[in-house]
Write a protein that holds these residues in place. Structure first.
Motif, PDB file in Angstrom:
ATOM      1  N   VAL A   1       0.927  -1.030  -0.153  1.00  0.00           N
ATOM      2  CA  VAL A   1       0.047   0.024   0.147  1.00  0.00           C
ATOM      3  C   VAL A   1       0.791   1.222   0.021  1.00  0.00           C
ATOM      4  CG1 VAL A   1      -1.990   1.193   1.168  1.00  0.00           C
ATOM      5  CG2 VAL A   1      -1.829  -1.278   1.132  1.00  0.00           C
ATOM      6  N   PRO A   2       0.749   2.136  -1.039  1.00  0.00           N
ATOM      7  CA  PRO A   2       1.657   3.119  -1.023  1.00  0.00           C
ATOM      8  C   PRO A   2       1.377   4.118   0.135  1.00  0.00           C
ATOM      9  CG  PRO A   2      -0.004   3.426  -2.847  1.00  0.00           C
ATOM     10  CD  PRO A   2      -0.208   2.137  -2.162  1.00  0.00           C
ATOM     11  N   HIS A   3       2.429   5.142   0.337  1.00  0.00           N
ATOM     12  CA  HIS A   3       2.239   6.382   1.502  1.00  0.00           C
ATOM     13  C   HIS A   3       1.348   7.076   1.089  1.00  0.00           C
ATOM     14  CE1 HIS A   3       3.553   9.116   4.179  1.00  0.00           C
ATOM     15  NE2 HIS A   3       3.410  10.009   3.182  1.00  0.00           N
ATOM     16  N   GLU A   4       0.714   7.361  -0.339  1.00  0.00           N
ATOM     17  CA  GLU A   4      -0.127   8.375  -0.376  1.00  0.00           C
ATOM     18  C   GLU A   4      -1.382   7.713   0.083  1.00  0.00           C
ATOM     19  OE1 GLU A   4       1.649   7.064  -3.760  1.00  0.00           O
ATOM     20  OE2 GLU A   4       3.032   7.949  -2.358  1.00  0.00           O
ATOM     21  N   TYR A   5      -1.742   6.585   0.121  1.00  0.00           N
ATOM     22  CA  TYR A   5      -3.047   6.132   0.750  1.00  0.00           C
ATOM     23  C   TYR A   5      -3.529   6.495   2.294  1.00  0.00           C
ATOM     24  CZ  TYR A   5      -6.137   2.975   2.980  1.00  0.00           C
ATOM     25  OH  TYR A   5      -7.319   2.207   3.802  1.00  0.00           O
ATOM     26  N   TYR A   6      -2.217   6.874   2.958  1.00  0.00           N
ATOM     27  CA  TYR A   6      -2.429   6.881   4.439  1.00  0.00           C
ATOM     28  C   TYR A   6      -3.234   8.391   4.743  1.00  0.00           C
ATOM     29  CZ  TYR A   6      -0.984   2.368   4.906  1.00  0.00           C
ATOM     30  OH  TYR A   6      -1.234   0.821   4.921  1.00  0.00           O
TER      31      TYR A   6
ATOM     32  N   ASN B   1     -11.815   1.429   0.460  1.00  0.00           N
ATOM     33  CA  ASN B   1     -10.286   0.995   0.198  1.00  0.00           C
ATOM     34  C   ASN B   1     -10.275   0.348  -1.329  1.00  0.00           C
ATOM     35  OD1 ASN B   1      -9.126   1.589   2.616  1.00  0.00           O
ATOM     36  ND2 ASN B   1      -9.893  -0.497   3.281  1.00  0.00           N
ATOM     37  N   PHE B   2     -11.336   0.147  -2.028  1.00  0.00           N
ATOM     38  CA  PHE B   2     -11.470  -0.601  -3.211  1.00  0.00           C
ATOM     39  C   PHE B   2     -10.483  -0.039  -4.332  1.00  0.00           C
ATOM     40  CE2 PHE B   2     -15.922  -2.671  -2.738  1.00  0.00           C
ATOM     41  CZ  PHE B   2     -15.414  -3.648  -1.815  1.00  0.00           C
ATOM     42  N   LYS B   3     -10.565   1.325  -4.342  1.00  0.00           N
ATOM     43  CA  LYS B   3      -9.617   2.129  -5.311  1.00  0.00           C
ATOM     44  C   LYS B   3      -8.173   1.741  -4.950  1.00  0.00           C
ATOM     45  CE  LYS B   3      -9.181   6.642  -7.125  1.00  0.00           C
ATOM     46  NZ  LYS B   3      -8.682   6.390  -8.546  1.00  0.00           N
TER      47      LYS B   3
ATOM     48  N   LEU C   1     -10.348  -3.213   9.909  1.00  0.00           N
ATOM     49  CA  LEU C   1      -8.661  -3.079   9.178  1.00  0.00           C
ATOM     50  C   LEU C   1      -8.934  -4.406   8.209  1.00  0.00           C
ATOM     51  CD1 LEU C   1      -6.725  -2.901  12.470  1.00  0.00           C
ATOM     52  CD2 LEU C   1      -7.795  -1.062  11.305  1.00  0.00           C
ATOM     53  N   GLN C   2      -8.057  -4.132   6.994  1.00  0.00           N
ATOM     54  CA  GLN C   2      -7.821  -5.421   6.371  1.00  0.00           C
ATOM     55  C   GLN C   2      -6.643  -5.349   5.413  1.00  0.00           C
ATOM     56  OE1 GLN C   2     -10.639  -3.163   2.958  1.00  0.00           O
ATOM     57  NE2 GLN C   2     -11.224  -5.240   3.456  1.00  0.00           N
ATOM     58  N   THR C   3      -6.226  -6.412   5.039  1.00  0.00           N
ATOM     59  CA  THR C   3      -4.981  -6.509   3.711  1.00  0.00           C
ATOM     60  C   THR C   3      -5.178  -7.862   3.180  1.00  0.00           C
ATOM     61  OG1 THR C   3      -2.954  -6.149   3.659  1.00  0.00           O
ATOM     62  CG2 THR C   3      -3.338  -7.479   5.330  1.00  0.00           C
TER      63      THR C   3
ATOM     64  N   VAL D   1      -7.544   0.685   5.998  1.00  0.00           N
ATOM     65  CA  VAL D   1      -8.743   0.969   6.992  1.00  0.00           C
ATOM     66  C   VAL D   1      -9.984   1.298   6.453  1.00  0.00           C
ATOM     67  CG1 VAL D   1      -9.135   1.918   9.200  1.00  0.00           C
ATOM     68  CG2 VAL D   1      -6.852   1.680   8.481  1.00  0.00           C
ATOM     69  N   ASP D   2     -10.920   1.052   6.709  1.00  0.00           N
ATOM     70  CA  ASP D   2     -12.481   1.558   6.357  1.00  0.00           C
ATOM     71  C   ASP D   2     -13.513   1.747   7.124  1.00  0.00           C
ATOM     72  OD1 ASP D   2     -13.613   2.697   4.309  1.00  0.00           O
ATOM     73  OD2 ASP D   2     -14.804   1.103   3.568  1.00  0.00           O
ATOM     74  N   LYS D   3     -14.462   2.583   7.123  1.00  0.00           N
ATOM     75  CA  LYS D   3     -15.423   2.758   8.316  1.00  0.00           C
ATOM     76  C   LYS D   3     -16.857   2.762   7.469  1.00  0.00           C
ATOM     77  CE  LYS D   3     -16.078   7.421   8.889  1.00  0.00           C
ATOM     78  NZ  LYS D   3     -16.204   8.856  10.034  1.00  0.00           N
ATOM     79  N   ASP D   4     -17.859   2.271   8.114  1.00  0.00           N
ATOM     80  CA  ASP D   4     -19.286   2.202   7.463  1.00  0.00           C
ATOM     81  C   ASP D   4     -19.897   2.674   8.694  1.00  0.00           C
ATOM     82  OD1 ASP D   4     -19.745  -0.162   9.166  1.00  0.00           O
ATOM     83  OD2 ASP D   4     -19.435  -1.362   7.667  1.00  0.00           O
TER      84      ASP D   4
END
Ligand code: FE2
Length: 371
Positions: free
Chosen positions: A285-290, A353-355, A323-325, A314-317
């Motif tokens: 996961v690239p740095h820009e994601y965070y 996180n799909f994108k 948390l996932q990988t 990480v994602d929320k609803d």
């Protein structure tokens, strides 16, 4: 099955038109069951708790039963080149043949599925010994995949018991969901299949707007049964500028099939750090994601340095966050992989996180020359 589960099953039966208590064993058909079992033990900490093969009177194949808490995998290879398992591996590569469901009454469940239009793969049989009692039948689903319908008391009587003194568990707890890739234009047909055969309901729907990057797109519907314990997302490719990961899967697996198995843990950061230390690679996961994720998760206290170091998404609803990988591909062909997930309330699948996920997958696809 313990008493608690039996009671729960009876309770379900009164409410649920097709009661299920959860995922049963997931069976892989592979070229070398011994090595696959060793790999799952070494990399995931699964215990090898059973064996069936020539030494136990099963002449044509070798199967290992692995477990991690509630998760059961069976990995099976065969003894002869013209065996159907060898043919399956030759055509599809290693993959998942059987996604089992635990049911309170396997004879009834099989009969009901067939009455509703499912094609039988195996008529129910009863297997009983001092270890346990099982009734197992199976029906066909997408591609070459089948669903065993399993009634179980005690341990799986098909296997000779093994005690594993080597495995060191990594905290993997249960199968959270199992994802299918189906042919272009066939997603709704398979949604209809799960509604009709198993009385599953659609939990969520992601269209190609939600799941697209500059290059690829897919659509997904999540089917759920067993009062929500069983979740089966179904993906189909959608038109993108380049080849989608679903098309790549279908090109290499040569038929619809299981794309990934998501396994839950109560502490993903510890589990993934452990798994990485054992040598199983997960997606980068690239740095820009965070920075973008921090904004989405504003107000939630997380160890972002650790999440980035371990490449955890990480994602929320509405219900919480997760948390996932994802592992890299588990075989030479770009077909099956694992997801590791920790739910802190969230019931979704990480749509935020799909994108980032697909861009990461596309980088791998491009390296393979398949984008
Ligand atoms: Fe998933």
């Amino acid at each position: 099955m313990d008493i608690d589960l039996t009671l729960r099953a009876k309770e379900f039966a009164s409410k649920d038109p097709f009661p299920m208590m959860g995922f049963g064993p997931i069976e892989w058909w592979v070229g070398n069951a011994f090595m696959t079992a060793q790999a799952f033990r070494a990399l995931l900490g699964m215990e090898i708790v059973g064996y069936a093969g020539p030494e136990t009177g099963v002449r044509d194949r070798s199967s290992y039963l692995l477990k991690s808490d509630q998760i059961r995998f069976i990995v099976t290879g065969c003894q002869d080149g013209d065996h159907e398992i060898a043919e399956h591996v030759k055509l599809h590569g290693p993959g998942i043949k059987d996604v089992g469901f635990l049911v309170p009454d396997a004879v009834h469940a099989h009969a009901m599925a067939v009455e509703r239009g499912a094609e039988s793969y195996r008529e129910p049989v009863k297997i009983e010994n001092d270890r346990g009692r099982m009734v197992i039948g199976a029906i066909r689903t997408y591609g070459e995949t089948v669903h065993s319908l399993i009634e179980l008391e005690g341990e799986d009587p098909r296997f000779e018991e093994r005690t594993d003194t080597i495995a060191r568990p990594t905290g993997l707890h249960a199968v959270d969901h199992v994802v299918a890739n189906v042919e272009l234009g066939k997603m709704n047909e398979w949604v209809g299949f799960y509604e009709k055969i198993f009385s599953f309901t659609m939990l969520r729907h992601f269209d190609d707007e939600a799941i697209s990057t500059e290059y690829t797109a897919l659509m997904s519907k999540v089917m759920a049964g067993g009062n929500g314990i069983i979740k089966l997302p179904i993906n189909e490719p959608a038109d993108g500028k380049k080849k989608s990961q679903i098309e790549e899967y279908l090109d290499f697996y040569k038929t619809p099939g299981v794309q990934h198995i998501a396994m839950s843990t109560d502490d993903l950061q510890t589990t993934i750090s452990d798994i990485h230390g054992r040598g199983l690679e997960t997606i980068y996961v690239p740095h820009e994601y965070y920075p973008e994720a921090k904004e989405r998760l504003a107000g939630i206290d997380l160890d972002w340095d650790n999440l980035e170091a371990e490449s955890i998404l990480v994602d929320k609803d509405d219900d919480g966050y997760l948390l996932q990988t994802f592992s890299k591909m588990l075989q030479d062909r770009p077909t099956v992989f694992f997801e590791f997930i920790e739910r802190r309330g969230a019931t979704g699948f990480g749509v935020g996180n799909f994108k980032a996920l697909f861009e990461s997958i596309e980088r791998e696809q491009a390296k393979r020359g398949n984008l």
